[in-house]
Design an enzyme around this catalytic site. Structure first.
Site, PDB file in Angstrom:
ATOM      1  N   CYS A   1      65.185 -14.382  66.641  1.00 32.84           N
ATOM      2  CA  CYS A   1      64.215 -14.575  67.733  1.00 32.84           C
ATOM      3  C   CYS A   1      63.082 -13.545  67.743  1.00 32.84           C
ATOM      4  CB  CYS A   1      64.934 -14.592  69.071  1.00 32.84           C
ATOM      5  SG  CYS A   1      66.223 -13.357  69.241  1.00 32.84           S
TER       6      CYS A   1
ATOM      7  N   HIS B   1      60.850 -11.862  74.476  1.00 34.37           N
ATOM      8  CA  HIS B   1      60.871 -10.649  73.639  1.00 34.37           C
ATOM      9  C   HIS B   1      59.430 -10.162  73.456  1.00 34.37           C
ATOM     10  CE1 HIS B   1      65.022 -11.221  72.939  1.00 34.37           C
ATOM     11  NE2 HIS B   1      65.035 -11.570  71.677  1.00 34.37           N
TER      12      HIS B   1
HETATM   13  P1  NAP Z   1      76.840 -18.032  72.676  1.00 40.20           P
HETATM   14  O1  NAP Z   1      76.244 -18.250  74.022  1.00 40.20           O
HETATM   15  O2  NAP Z   1      77.909 -17.020  72.533  1.00 40.20           O
HETATM   16  O3  NAP Z   1      77.390 -19.469  72.139  1.00 40.20           O
HETATM   17  C1  NAP Z   1      78.167 -19.588  70.966  1.00 40.20           C
HETATM   18  C2  NAP Z   1      78.502 -21.056  70.679  1.00 40.20           C
HETATM   19  O4  NAP Z   1      79.301 -21.089  69.477  1.00 40.20           O
HETATM   20  C3  NAP Z   1      79.320 -21.760  71.775  1.00 40.20           C
HETATM   21  O5  NAP Z   1      78.913 -23.095  71.893  1.00 40.20           O
HETATM   22  C4  NAP Z   1      80.724 -21.694  71.212  1.00 40.20           C
HETATM   23  O6  NAP Z   1      81.578 -22.741  71.689  1.00 40.20           O
HETATM   24  C5  NAP Z   1      80.441 -21.900  69.737  1.00 40.20           C
HETATM   25  N1  NAP Z   1      81.588 -21.481  68.932  1.00 40.20           N
HETATM   26  C6  NAP Z   1      82.298 -20.333  68.985  1.00 40.20           C
HETATM   27  N2  NAP Z   1      83.335 -20.363  68.136  1.00 40.20           N
HETATM   28  C7  NAP Z   1      83.284 -21.577  67.511  1.00 40.20           C
HETATM   29  C8  NAP Z   1      84.080 -22.219  66.535  1.00 40.20           C
HETATM   30  N3  NAP Z   1      85.165 -21.632  65.994  1.00 40.20           N
HETATM   31  N4  NAP Z   1      83.731 -23.467  66.131  1.00 40.20           N
HETATM   32  C9  NAP Z   1      82.650 -24.086  66.658  1.00 40.20           C
HETATM   33  N5  NAP Z   1      81.857 -23.539  67.613  1.00 40.20           N
HETATM   34  C10 NAP Z   1      82.171 -22.290  68.032  1.00 40.20           C
HETATM   35  O7  NAP Z   1      75.733 -17.607  71.607  1.00 40.20           O
HETATM   36  P2  NAP Z   1      74.139 -17.931  71.598  1.00 40.20           P
HETATM   37  O8  NAP Z   1      73.363 -16.818  72.187  1.00 40.20           O
HETATM   38  O9  NAP Z   1      73.922 -19.324  72.102  1.00 40.20           O
HETATM   39  O10 NAP Z   1      73.844 -17.855  70.038  1.00 40.20           O
HETATM   40  C11 NAP Z   1      74.248 -18.897  69.154  1.00 40.20           C
HETATM   41  C12 NAP Z   1      73.714 -18.605  67.769  1.00 40.20           C
HETATM   42  O11 NAP Z   1      72.278 -18.579  67.781  1.00 40.20           O
HETATM   43  C13 NAP Z   1      74.153 -17.240  67.229  1.00 40.20           C
HETATM   44  O12 NAP Z   1      74.387 -17.348  65.856  1.00 40.20           O
HETATM   45  C14 NAP Z   1      72.960 -16.343  67.532  1.00 40.20           C
HETATM   46  O13 NAP Z   1      72.894 -15.249  66.673  1.00 40.20           O
HETATM   47  C15 NAP Z   1      71.794 -17.300  67.331  1.00 40.20           C
HETATM   48  N6  NAP Z   1      70.573 -16.984  68.064  1.00 40.20           N
HETATM   49  C16 NAP Z   1      70.580 -16.656  69.398  1.00 40.20           C
HETATM   50  C17 NAP Z   1      69.370 -16.387  70.056  1.00 40.20           C
HETATM   51  C18 NAP Z   1      69.292 -16.031  71.505  1.00 40.20           C
HETATM   52  O14 NAP Z   1      68.180 -15.724  71.967  1.00 40.20           O
HETATM   53  N7  NAP Z   1      70.404 -16.083  72.285  1.00 40.20           N
HETATM   54  C19 NAP Z   1      68.182 -16.481  69.364  1.00 40.20           C
HETATM   55  C20 NAP Z   1      68.196 -16.832  68.023  1.00 40.20           C
HETATM   56  C21 NAP Z   1      69.393 -17.093  67.397  1.00 40.20           C
HETATM   57  P3  NAP Z   1      82.652 -22.491  72.882  1.00 40.20           P
HETATM   58  O15 NAP Z   1      81.877 -22.536  74.165  1.00 40.20           O
HETATM   59  O16 NAP Z   1      83.586 -23.632  72.720  1.00 40.20           O
HETATM   60  O17 NAP Z   1      83.270 -21.150  72.631  1.00 40.20           O
END
Ligand code: NAP
Length: 350
Positions: free
Chosen positions: A150, A242
């Site tokens: 991001c 950001h």
């Molecule tokens: P998050 O809120 O922690 O969500 C994680 C997701 O992954 C949830 O839907 C979770 O499902 C799923 N998950 C966890 N374990 C899993 C498994 N074994 N199999 C399948 N799904 C699983 O994280 P987030 O902030 O949305 O980030 C998600 C991704 O995007 C990360 O890789 C992060 O680095 C990237 N990202 C985030 C941002 C940001 O601004 N937040 C920006 C760019 C990129 P459950 O609910 O079932 O646990």
């Protein structure tokens, strides 16, 4: 474009997954028909599995959909957005690509692999030319396309118009929103009224991803830009948006006015093709002395535009400025949707 395309969201219950669902509501091309998450959520209705953190209610078309375990199964849509936790995204995304799905991913796992495009369509739509090699190398019927981290999207899109002047060095310090850390993110006791001067792996990602994004696609390879990038990354008590303080050294010295002009005039393939999520103007140059600000400016053009302000001379490098973007929209879900729109518009999903 007339046809509608069914899409899935892997990691649909997380922070970025929710942004996908929200961002795709009313999309002119894409319908979300398949939701995947961990086995903790599988089998539940979405409204029970997800702790909805965005404004308003879970969209009605999504609330009663059943969440699937994130495994490729017959009937799952060909186009899948991925917002899974990085600890699991690597292997699951590969399994889907092998099974013929196009994965448009937010996760870091495959971004720096030489045959995977790290796409910001305004900047490097031509990097999609690596996909035939990716599919051949890996024997995949599908493919993986990624969007950058991001804070890197914010930086790279803000600086892309300066590539024509020869970018030599970039020195930056971020002020990153707490939504960038997922849900529940940092404990409130760590971040309220505070700044945390460390975000794991973020500085390394900003340095290497920026070089790849701004690099050229030549002789069937993505050749990184040979600019030096040094990043300081900080988490601040802001919810969304950001902000980055950047100094840049250029080979040519076009002057502050020409830098501002190049940024305001910058357009790319998404604008030429009029892709549905493309901002009309990717970079808004602000002339007020105290802008951009996350609360006032992160939602510019539906959260898809970058704002740049305080462009001035830098006594150490050449020019300095503030760059801002919405981290979960332009920096995550919106970025991936724009990537998918480009894939579709280029006929790569056929
Ligand atoms: P998050 O809120 O922690 O969500 C994680 C997701 O992954 C949830 O839907 C979770 O499902 C799923 N998950 C966890 N374990 C899993 C498994 N074994 N199999 C399948 N799904 C699983 O994280 P987030 O902030 O949305 O980030 C998600 C991704 O995007 C990360 O890789 C992060 O680095 C990237 N990202 C985030 C941002 C940001 O601004 N937040 C920006 C760019 C990129 P459950 O609910 O079932 O646990």
């Amino acid at each position: 474009m007339e046809r509608r395309v069914e899409v899935g969201v892997l990691g649909a219950t997380g922070m970025v997954g929710q942004q996908f669902i929200s961002f795709l509501q009313g999309h002119p091309w894409f319908d979300v028909t398949w939701l995947g998450a961990s086995e903790r959520s599988a089998g539940k209705k979405y409204m029970e599995a997800a702790n909805w953190t965005l404004d308003g209610k879970v969209p009605a078309s999504i609330a009663a959909q059943t969440v699937h375990e994130a495994k490729p199964v017959a009937g799952a849509p060909k186009l899948m957005f991925s917002a899974m936790d990085a600890s699991v995204a690597g292997e699951i995304e590969q399994a889907f690509a092998a099974a013929g799905h196009f994965i448009v991913s937010n996760s870091r796992n495959h971004r720096m692999e030489p045959d995977v495009p790290l796409l910001i369509p305004e900047i490097n739509a031509d990097h999609l030319g690596i996909l035939p090699a990716q599919r051949k190398n890996r024997g995949w019927a599908g493919a993986i396309v990624t969007n950058p981290n991001c804070s890197t999207i914010t930086l790279a899109l803000g600086l892309a118009p300066l590539k024509q002047f020869g970018i030599k060095k970039i020195l930056l310090s971020t002020m990153q929103a707490i939504s960038g850390a997922g849900y529940p993110g940092l404990p409130s006791m760590d971040i309220v009224g505070n700044v945390v001067p460390f975000i794991k792996n973020e500085e390394e990602k900003m340095e290497s991803e920026t070089q790849k994004i701004l690099g050229d696609f030549a002789d069937g390879k993505i050749v990184p830009l040979l600019a030096l990038v040094s990043a300081h990354c900080n988490r601040v008590a802001v919810v969304d948006g950001h902000m980055i303080a950047v100094s840049v050294e250029l080979e040519q010295k076009p002057g502050v006015a020409a830098v501002a002009e190049a940024m305001a005039a910058y357009r790319g393939v998404p604008q030429e093709k009029n892709l549905p999520s493309a901002p009309k103007q990717p970079i808004h140059v602000m002339t007020e002395e105290n802008r951009p600000q996350p609360r006032k400016d992160a939602m510019l053009e539906n959260g898809m535009a970058v704002s740049v302000g305080r462009i001035r001379e830098c006594p150490i490098l050449d020019y300095k400025m503030i760059i801002l973007a919405h981290n979960t929209i332009r920096g995550a879900a919106g970025a991936a949707v724009l990537n998918a729109e480009l894939l579709l518009a280029e006929g790569l999903l056929d």
